[in-house]
Design a protein around this motif. Structure first.
Motif, PDB file in Angstrom:
ATOM      1  N   LEU A  83      44.390   9.617 -36.108  1.00 38.42           N
ATOM      2  CA  LEU A  83      45.417   9.592 -38.307  1.00 38.42           C
ATOM      3  C   LEU A  83      46.688   9.024 -37.068  1.00 38.42           C
ATOM      4  N   THR A  84      47.570   7.958 -37.953  1.00 39.68           N
ATOM      5  CA  THR A  84      49.318   7.580 -37.291  1.00 39.68           C
ATOM      6  C   THR A  84      49.485   8.415 -38.253  1.00 39.68           C
ATOM      7  N   ARG A  85      50.489   9.839 -37.751  1.00 45.34           N
ATOM      8  CA  ARG A  85      51.404  10.480 -38.815  1.00 45.34           C
ATOM      9  C   ARG A  85      50.850  11.496 -39.650  1.00 45.34           C
ATOM     10  N   PRO A  86      49.562  11.687 -39.357  1.00 47.93           N
ATOM     11  CA  PRO A  86      49.438  12.698 -41.481  1.00 47.93           C
ATOM     12  C   PRO A  86      49.836  13.351 -41.469  1.00 47.93           C
ATOM     13  N   GLN A  87      50.162  13.899 -42.303  1.00 49.86           N
ATOM     14  CA  GLN A  87      50.816  14.543 -43.406  1.00 49.86           C
ATOM     15  C   GLN A  87      50.020  15.744 -43.742  1.00 49.86           C
ATOM     16  N   ILE A  88      49.711  17.310 -43.325  1.00 51.33           N
ATOM     17  CA  ILE A  88      48.816  18.007 -43.715  1.00 51.33           C
ATOM     18  C   ILE A  88      49.258  19.086 -44.097  1.00 51.33           C
ATOM     19  N   GLU A  89      49.551  20.157 -45.911  1.00 56.74           N
ATOM     20  CA  GLU A  89      50.108  21.097 -46.134  1.00 56.74           C
ATOM     21  C   GLU A  89      51.315  20.829 -45.848  1.00 56.74           C
ATOM     22  N   ASN A  90      52.078  19.225 -46.209  1.00 55.91           N
ATOM     23  CA  ASN A  90      54.110  19.123 -45.641  1.00 55.91           C
ATOM     24  C   ASN A  90      53.787  19.271 -44.791  1.00 55.91           C
ATOM     25  N   VAL A  91      53.136  19.473 -43.713  1.00 56.99           N
ATOM     26  CA  VAL A  91      53.686  19.798 -42.308  1.00 56.99           C
ATOM     27  C   VAL A  91      53.178  18.320 -41.622  1.00 56.99           C
ATOM     28  N   GLN A  92      54.527  17.378 -41.226  1.00 54.97           N
ATOM     29  CA  GLN A  92      54.032  15.484 -40.452  1.00 54.97           C
ATOM     30  C   GLN A  92      54.019  16.191 -39.078  1.00 54.97           C
ATOM     31  N   LEU A  93      52.745  15.276 -38.656  1.00 59.61           N
ATOM     32  CA  LEU A  93      52.461  15.287 -37.147  1.00 59.61           C
ATOM     33  C   LEU A  93      52.716  13.806 -37.024  1.00 59.61           C
ATOM     34  N   GLU A  94      52.827  13.789 -35.498  1.00 53.94           N
ATOM     35  CA  GLU A  94      52.971  12.526 -35.047  1.00 53.94           C
ATOM     36  C   GLU A  94      51.365  12.059 -34.732  1.00 53.94           C
ATOM     37  N   ALA A  95      50.420  12.729 -34.554  1.00 57.79           N
ATOM     38  CA  ALA A  95      49.180  11.892 -34.748  1.00 57.79           C
ATOM     39  C   ALA A  95      47.795  12.852 -34.216  1.00 57.79           C
ATOM     40  N   LEU A  96      46.941  12.707 -34.785  1.00 57.03           N
ATOM     41  CA  LEU A  96      45.913  13.690 -34.649  1.00 57.03           C
ATOM     42  C   LEU A  96      44.716  12.865 -34.252  1.00 57.03           C
ATOM     43  N   THR A  97      44.384  12.435 -33.589  1.00 56.04           N
ATOM     44  CA  THR A  97      42.835  12.263 -32.774  1.00 56.04           C
ATOM     45  C   THR A  97      41.323  13.040 -32.503  1.00 56.04           C
ATOM     46  N   VAL A  98      40.273  12.987 -33.128  1.00 54.47           N
ATOM     47  CA  VAL A  98      39.001  14.064 -33.457  1.00 54.47           C
ATOM     48  C   VAL A  98      38.109  12.812 -32.448  1.00 54.47           C
ATOM     49  N   ASP A  99      37.107  14.084 -31.557  1.00 52.83           N
ATOM     50  CA  ASP A  99      36.564  13.484 -31.118  1.00 52.83           C
ATOM     51  C   ASP A  99      34.890  13.845 -31.733  1.00 52.83           C
ATOM     52  N   ALA A 100      34.447  13.483 -32.015  1.00 52.48           N
ATOM     53  CA  ALA A 100      32.847  14.299 -32.452  1.00 52.48           C
ATOM     54  C   ALA A 100      31.960  13.791 -31.392  1.00 52.48           C
ATOM     55  N   LYS A 101      31.241  14.782 -30.430  1.00 53.01           N
ATOM     56  CA  LYS A 101      30.129  14.676 -29.875  1.00 53.01           C
ATOM     57  C   LYS A 101      28.854  15.409 -30.215  1.00 53.01           C
ATOM     58  N   SER A 102      27.753  14.836 -29.747  1.00 54.69           N
ATOM     59  CA  SER A 102      26.418  14.728 -29.675  1.00 54.69           C
ATOM     60  C   SER A 102      26.670  15.190 -31.682  1.00 54.69           C
ATOM     61  N   VAL A 103      26.668  13.284 -32.381  1.00 57.80           N
ATOM     62  CA  VAL A 103      26.553  13.517 -33.501  1.00 57.80           C
ATOM     63  C   VAL A 103      25.245  12.839 -34.107  1.00 57.80           C
ATOM     64  N   LYS A 104      24.875  13.548 -34.790  1.00 52.35           N
ATOM     65  CA  LYS A 104      23.208  13.192 -35.499  1.00 52.35           C
ATOM     66  C   LYS A 104      23.353  13.308 -36.700  1.00 52.35           C
ATOM     67  N   ALA A 105      22.035  11.790 -37.140  1.00 54.45           N
ATOM     68  CA  ALA A 105      22.195  10.593 -38.148  1.00 54.45           C
ATOM     69  C   ALA A 105      20.628  10.350 -38.653  1.00 54.45           C
TER      70      ALA A 105
END
Length: 256
Positions: A83-105
């Motif tokens: 995500l680029t420049r996400p705003q969470i609970e009125n707090v501005q982040l520059e970026a948020l990256t989430v890496d998910a491993k061992s994903v099962k579906a």
């Protein structure tokens, strides 16, 4: 004649093999694209449900090739959501990256947009500028006459430096506090190592004030709750801002 016929058969087999590989490659990419779209749609729904806004994203990447072999196994190497420049609970982040491993579906569920996608391990990296960090600083036991909004924050020699303007009994001085960011119980705070001033010889009552508050001054960063119940593990400082690293296990990526 027989040699010529054999050569033709060989050419036909090569052409068929090339066509088959091409078909499989296209099918693999279509399947990967469908999976990315599914996860991106689910991410958008979850973010909207939690009132999280962003300038761009979610950008989804699925590691590993070929993708169809992962589908058949029902387990995926790594899925990255950015995500680029996400705003969470009125707090501005520059970026948020989430890496998910061992994903099962389940293969059918993933392709049809139903069922659950579960990650065994998730790591998140969130960045923010010092201007935005400054707004999140919480001070405990500040000396009398301190305006928290006037506190300057920057990195000097890989240390966090706070410059705290103080007015006390008509005397003005800037307290300079240095330390490192540490994480305790999932919260980020500044562990002070030294407290000085921008001036040399100070009146005794000012020195007494500084010494009395030196060991009591506490500074923390009030960060918002991160998606996927990520718990903050560490914090790193750069010239441009703060990097927070968080993690979680057995995370439901869809249907939350």
């Amino acid at each position: 004649m027989a040699a010529s016929r054999g050569a033709k058969i060989g050419i036909v087999l090569v052409v068929l093999a090339v066509v088959l590989v091409g078909v499989l490659f296209v099918a693999d990419r279509i399947a990967a694209s469908t999976a990315r779209d599914r996860i991106a749609d689910e991410t958008r729904k979850q973010l909207a449900a939690n009132s999280v806004t962003y300038a761009a994203g979610p950008a989804v990447k699925i590691a590993g090739f070929p993708f169809l072999t992962q589908v058949l196994a029902g387990e995926y190497e790594k899925i990255t959501i950015g995500l680029t420049r996400p705003q969470i609970e009125n707090v501005q982040l520059e970026a948020l990256t989430v890496d998910a491993k061992s994903v099962k579906a389940d293969a059918r569920d993933l392709m049809n947009g139903t069922g659950e996608v579960v990650a065994g391990e998730v790591t998140g990296r969130a960045t923010m500028t010092w201007d935005n960090v400054r707004k999140l600083l919480e001070f405990t036991n500040l000396p009398q006459g301190v305006d928290p909004s006037a506190v300057d924050v920057k990195v000097v020699n890989n240390k966090i430096e706070l410059r705290i303007p103080v007015q006390y009994q008509g005397f003005k001085v800037t307290i300079i506090a240095n330390g490192n960011m540490v994480v305790e119980a999932g919260k980020v705070r500044l562990k002070l190592e030294s407290v000085t001033t921008d001036q040399g010889n100070l009146p005794k009552f000012v020195n007494d004030l500084i010494q009395a508050n030196k060991s009591r001054l506490q500074v923390s960063v009030k960060l918002p709750g991160l998606p996927y119940n990520l718990v903050i593990n560490s914090a790193e400082t750069t010239d441009s801002g703060l990097l927070v690293i968080a993690s979680a296990k057995n995370v439901l990526l869809t249907g939350q």
